[in-house]
Scaffold this motif. Structure first.
Motif, PDB file in Angstrom:
ATOM      1  N   GLN A  28       0.819  -1.215   0.000  1.00  0.00           N
ATOM      2  CA  GLN A  28       0.000   0.000   0.000  1.00  0.00           C
ATOM      3  C   GLN A  28       0.857   1.272   0.000  1.00  0.00           C
ATOM      4  OE1 GLN A  28      -2.941   0.040   3.213  1.00  0.00           O
ATOM      5  NE2 GLN A  28      -2.563   2.218   3.482  1.00  0.00           N
ATOM      6  N   TYR A  29       1.926   1.264   0.795  1.00  0.00           N
ATOM      7  CA  TYR A  29       2.772   2.452   0.901  1.00  0.00           C
ATOM      8  C   TYR A  29       3.793   2.566  -0.234  1.00  0.00           C
ATOM      9  CZ  TYR A  29       1.150   4.130   5.442  1.00  0.00           C
ATOM     10  OH  TYR A  29       0.398   4.652   6.457  1.00  0.00           O
ATOM     11  N   PRO A  78      13.406   7.458   9.516  1.00  0.00           N
ATOM     12  CA  PRO A  78      14.771   7.066   9.127  1.00  0.00           C
ATOM     13  C   PRO A  78      15.824   8.103   9.504  1.00  0.00           C
ATOM     14  CG  PRO A  78      13.230   6.711   7.311  1.00  0.00           C
ATOM     15  CD  PRO A  78      12.461   7.420   8.392  1.00  0.00           C
ATOM     16  N   HIS A  79      15.497   9.391   9.316  1.00  0.00           N
ATOM     17  CA  HIS A  79      16.496  10.433   9.569  1.00  0.00           C
ATOM     18  C   HIS A  79      16.848  10.543  11.055  1.00  0.00           C
ATOM     19  CE1 HIS A  79      12.416  12.017   9.715  1.00  0.00           C
ATOM     20  NE2 HIS A  79      12.850  12.776  10.687  1.00  0.00           N
ATOM     21  N   PRO A  89      10.774   9.692   5.451  1.00  0.00           N
ATOM     22  CA  PRO A  89       9.764   9.231   6.407  1.00  0.00           C
ATOM     23  C   PRO A  89       8.451   9.039   5.647  1.00  0.00           C
ATOM     24  CG  PRO A  89      10.169  11.571   6.713  1.00  0.00           C
ATOM     25  CD  PRO A  89      11.126  11.101   5.650  1.00  0.00           C
ATOM     26  N   MET A  90       7.774   7.932   5.894  1.00  0.00           N
ATOM     27  CA  MET A  90       6.577   7.607   5.126  1.00  0.00           C
ATOM     28  C   MET A  90       5.296   7.879   5.907  1.00  0.00           C
ATOM     29  SD  MET A  90       7.881   6.213   2.248  1.00  0.00           S
ATOM     30  CE  MET A  90       6.675   5.094   1.561  1.00  0.00           C
ATOM     31  N   ALA A  97       4.378   0.258  11.376  1.00  0.00           N
ATOM     32  CA  ALA A  97       5.800  -0.073  11.263  1.00  0.00           C
ATOM     33  C   ALA A  97       6.082  -1.450  11.865  1.00  0.00           C
ATOM     34  CB  ALA A  97       6.648   0.998  11.942  1.00  0.00           C
ATOM     35  N   ARG A  98       5.376  -1.798  12.927  1.00  0.00           N
ATOM     36  CA  ARG A  98       5.560  -3.132  13.522  1.00  0.00           C
ATOM     37  C   ARG A  98       5.128  -4.231  12.555  1.00  0.00           C
ATOM     38  NH1 ARG A  98       6.779  -3.584  18.770  1.00  0.00           N
ATOM     39  NH2 ARG A  98       6.833  -1.596  19.878  1.00  0.00           N
ATOM     40  N   HIS A  99       3.999  -4.028  11.918  1.00  0.00           N
ATOM     41  CA  HIS A  99       3.533  -5.028  10.952  1.00  0.00           C
ATOM     42  C   HIS A  99       4.542  -5.149   9.808  1.00  0.00           C
ATOM     43  CE1 HIS A  99      -0.167  -5.474  13.049  1.00  0.00           C
ATOM     44  NE2 HIS A  99      -0.778  -4.410  12.575  1.00  0.00           N
ATOM     45  N   MET A 100       4.999  -4.013   9.317  1.00  0.00           N
ATOM     46  CA  MET A 100       5.955  -4.052   8.207  1.00  0.00           C
ATOM     47  C   MET A 100       7.241  -4.758   8.622  1.00  0.00           C
ATOM     48  SD  MET A 100       5.830  -0.421   6.284  1.00  0.00           S
ATOM     49  CE  MET A 100       4.341   0.267   5.581  1.00  0.00           C
TER      50      MET A 100
END
Ligand code: HEC
Length: 108
Positions: A28-29, A78-79, A89-90, A97-100
């Protein structure tokens, strides 16, 4: 069965992370715009490292220990983990983020 034989260490588990949801979110992202990611439709980007063995790397982004907490932080900001990085950053929530991360750790 085969306990003690040369089995691979079990995949890293991310507390609260769900692999299937992670796969859906990575799709999705559109992480695949920059990264090649096995199992993710259309993810064939070449401007960032391929993520095909991300689950077995010792370090991510060239020096950050590859542990669930660091991975979650990296995916979100990330930065903050590596100043000056080109990964944007998304806008992920902690949960996303945990699922990813859970999904990424299946890529070995
Ligand atoms: C605009 C391009 C871009 C997008 C979109 C992007 N990334 Fe990245 N990503 C990068 C770059 C560039 C790096 C290398 C950063 C560095 O080492 O400083 C990176 C590094 C990574 C790493 C570490 C790889 C390694 O081998 O150390 C992971 C994991 C990662 N990205 C996951 C994701 C996920 C998951 C998404 C979607 C939420 C995503 N990225 C979206 C550009 C992107």
């Amino acid at each position: 069965m085969l306990a003690g034989c040369k089995e691979e260490p079990a995949a890293v588990r991310v507390p609260g992370g769900d692999v299937q949801q992670g796969l859906r979110l990575v799709t999705q992202y559109q992480c695949g715009a920059c990264h090649t990611i096995p199992g993710v439709q259309g993810a064939a980007g070449e401007q960032a490292p391929a993520l095909d063995h991300i689950g077995r790397l010792s370090y991510i982004a060239g020096g950050i220990p590859n542990q669930p907490a660091n991975m979650v932080q990296w995916l979100r900001v990330p930065h903050a983990v590596k100043p000056g990085t080109e990964m944007p950053p998304m806008g992920l929530t902690e949960q996303e983020a945990r699922h990813m991360a859970a999904f990424l750790y299946t890529l070995r």
